[in-house]
Design a protein around this motif. Structure first.
Motif, PDB file in Angstrom:
ATOM      1  N   UNK A 130       1.074   9.123  -6.158  1.00 37.58           N
ATOM      2  CA  UNK A 130       1.288  10.488  -5.671  1.00 37.58           C
ATOM      3  C   UNK A 130       0.209  10.909  -4.695  1.00 37.58           C
ATOM      4  N   UNK A 131      -0.233   9.981  -3.851  1.00 33.52           N
ATOM      5  CA  UNK A 131      -1.362  10.194  -2.942  1.00 33.52           C
ATOM      6  C   UNK A 131      -0.860  10.326  -1.499  1.00 33.52           C
ATOM      7  N   UNK A 132      -0.622  11.556  -1.070  1.00 36.65           N
ATOM      8  CA  UNK A 132      -0.102  11.811   0.271  1.00 36.65           C
ATOM      9  C   UNK A 132      -1.013  11.323   1.380  1.00 36.65           C
ATOM     10  N   UNK A 133      -2.317  11.458   1.186  1.00 36.98           N
ATOM     11  CA  UNK A 133      -3.259  11.006   2.223  1.00 36.98           C
ATOM     12  C   UNK A 133      -3.181   9.494   2.401  1.00 36.98           C
ATOM     13  N   UNK A 134      -3.184   8.740   1.299  1.00 33.79           N
ATOM     14  CA  UNK A 134      -3.103   7.280   1.384  1.00 33.79           C
ATOM     15  C   UNK A 134      -1.754   6.854   1.954  1.00 33.79           C
ATOM     16  N   UNK A 143       0.827  -1.212   0.000  1.00 35.59           N
ATOM     17  CA  UNK A 143       0.000   0.000   0.000  1.00 35.59           C
ATOM     18  C   UNK A 143       0.861   1.262   0.000  1.00 35.59           C
ATOM     19  N   UNK A 144       2.001   1.216   0.726  1.00 34.37           N
ATOM     20  CA  UNK A 144       2.928   2.353   0.704  1.00 34.37           C
ATOM     21  C   UNK A 144       3.407   2.619  -0.725  1.00 34.37           C
ATOM     22  N   UNK A 193       2.250  13.100   5.404  1.00 37.51           N
ATOM     23  CA  UNK A 193       1.316  13.317   4.285  1.00 37.51           C
ATOM     24  C   UNK A 193       1.651  14.614   3.554  1.00 37.51           C
ATOM     25  N   UNK A 194       1.748  15.715   4.287  1.00 31.48           N
ATOM     26  CA  UNK A 194       1.935  17.036   3.695  1.00 31.48           C
ATOM     27  C   UNK A 194       3.250  17.144   2.929  1.00 31.48           C
ATOM     28  N   UNK A 195       4.337  16.702   3.552  1.00 36.13           N
ATOM     29  CA  UNK A 195       5.656  16.808   2.911  1.00 36.13           C
ATOM     30  C   UNK A 195       5.705  15.948   1.654  1.00 36.13           C
TER      31      UNK A 195
END
Length: 147
Positions: free
Chosen positions: A25-29, A17-18, A55-57
């Motif tokens: 390109x899904x920071x939330x996931x 999943x990582x 997530x943000x970075x």
């Protein structure tokens, strides 16, 4: 199926999943793979604190310089050691393949250490430390020989 085998499969799924979140390109996931209070040390030594910071970075990176990159896990069998039934240490290697690379570049190979915790029956990364795999330069080799 025994519980340690189930946990190994769940941890492998976490790493899958990582990589999927990275590739999308899904920071939330990507952030959801980490515990709420996770520590994340990048290969350059930046210390990210908490799921939201991770997530943000990463989202900024994927919206910019790492846009279109892929996370290539190079371990078919990562090193995984259970400390307790709810705590494990994993070592894995991988490489980030940038969008303009035809194949994963050896110079970007990294090894990472992961502290994994089972929270409410789900495995999360509680601490992550990443660094480049580098061959020692001639001075380092000479110093290691002279001891």
């Amino acid at each position: 199926m025994n519980s340690q085998l189930e946990d190994r499969m769940a941890i492998q799924d976490l790493f899958n999943r990582l990589a999927q979140a990275w590739d999308a390109g899904d920071g939330a996931a990507y952030g959801q793979c980490f515990s709420e209070d996770a520590d994340y040390v990048t290969f350059s030594g930046e210390h990210l604190k908490g799921r939201q910071d991770i997530h943000t970075v990463h989202q900024k990176l994927w919206d910019g310089v790492l846009r279109g990159s892929k996370l290539i896990n190079q371990d078919t069998d990562m090193s995984l050691r259970f400390i307790t039934p709810e705590l494990a240490i994993a070592h894995a290697t991988g490489v980030v393949q940038l969008r303009f690379h035809k194949k994963p570049p050896k110079a970007r190979q990294s090894i990472n250490t992961n502290v994994l915790v089972k929270i409410d029956g789900e495995w999360k990364v509680a601490a992550f430390h990443n660094c480049r795999i580098k061959r020692p330069n001639w001075i380092q080799r000479w110093m290691m020989r002279s001891k």
